[in-house]
Enzyme design. Sequence first.
Site, PDB file in Angstrom:
ATOM      1  CG  ASP A  54      -1.963  -1.067   1.210  1.00 50.03           C
ATOM      2  OD1 ASP A  54      -2.356  -1.472   0.104  1.00 50.03           O
ATOM      3  OD2 ASP A  54      -2.390  -1.505   2.301  1.00 50.03           O
ATOM      4  CE1 TYR A 114       4.640  -6.409   3.895  1.00 50.65           C
ATOM      5  CE2 TYR A 114       4.132  -8.751   4.002  1.00 50.65           C
ATOM      6  CZ  TYR A 114       4.097  -7.542   3.333  1.00 50.65           C
ATOM      7  OH  TYR A 114       3.511  -7.475   2.091  1.00 50.65           O
TER       8      TYR A 114
END
Length: 267
Positions: A54, A114
């Site tokens: 994003d 992540y």
Amino acid sequence: MNKTRYRLDVAYDGANFCGWAPQPGLRTVGGLILDALRLICSEPPDIVVAARTDAGVHALQQVCHVDLISSPDPVWLLHRLRSLLKSETDLHILSAVKAPVNFHARFSAIGRRYVYRVIDKRSSWYPQNRYFVYRVNAFLQDYRMRRAASGLIGLKDFGAFCKPRRMGSTVRHLRQFEVIRQPDGQIHFFLESDAFCHSMVRNLVGSLIEVGRGALTLQDLFCYTKIAKRTPKIPTLPPHALTLIGIDYPQEHLFECQNRKTRQKRT
């Protein structure tokens, strides 16, 4: 017409990007790479990415693939891309290599990793961290967050942590969810899964922040997990503190098998 597949590994600072996906009139990571490829090749290539990040999300190692008719030498392609993108100081092409035709940046992947960075009231705040660290105005209880994280690991329906979607499964295999407080006081949340739904990482960490500050009990958190429906009790944290660390792939002879398995699970 025969095409040659190339794997591109990319790193970027996502602060000034409107995400990965190419969009007309917007500065995106994929859009800049596509623009550069159009200057190199006569044909307009399609680009497939492993993890569509994003706006605001960073990457240490993103992976994408493109199919090119012109079949340039990969070393030349790497240098040419870097030259065309040299003014984009927040984007760097790490490598460019030829890939087998059954390599798929998204469907061949077996893991995405992540890290989400947080700082709480236990530590000093430095203004330069504002682009990469999320600030929490509370004293977070590490042991509570670790208990919550360990209870979320496994093969589960993570619908409570995903942006609602009409089609596709929200079942994912969360292999790692660690909460590590660094010497400088930052709290790093490390997550690894076969794949993540949209906003899933930021929602998972958001749930732990609520547990750590005492606003959400472990019992309620695990209850939401079993219901597998999105709830406002679990906040979506901002994207600027999230970094894609890397993408993992199996050995080359397993690409085709992994492609089939992933497509079956995601549809």
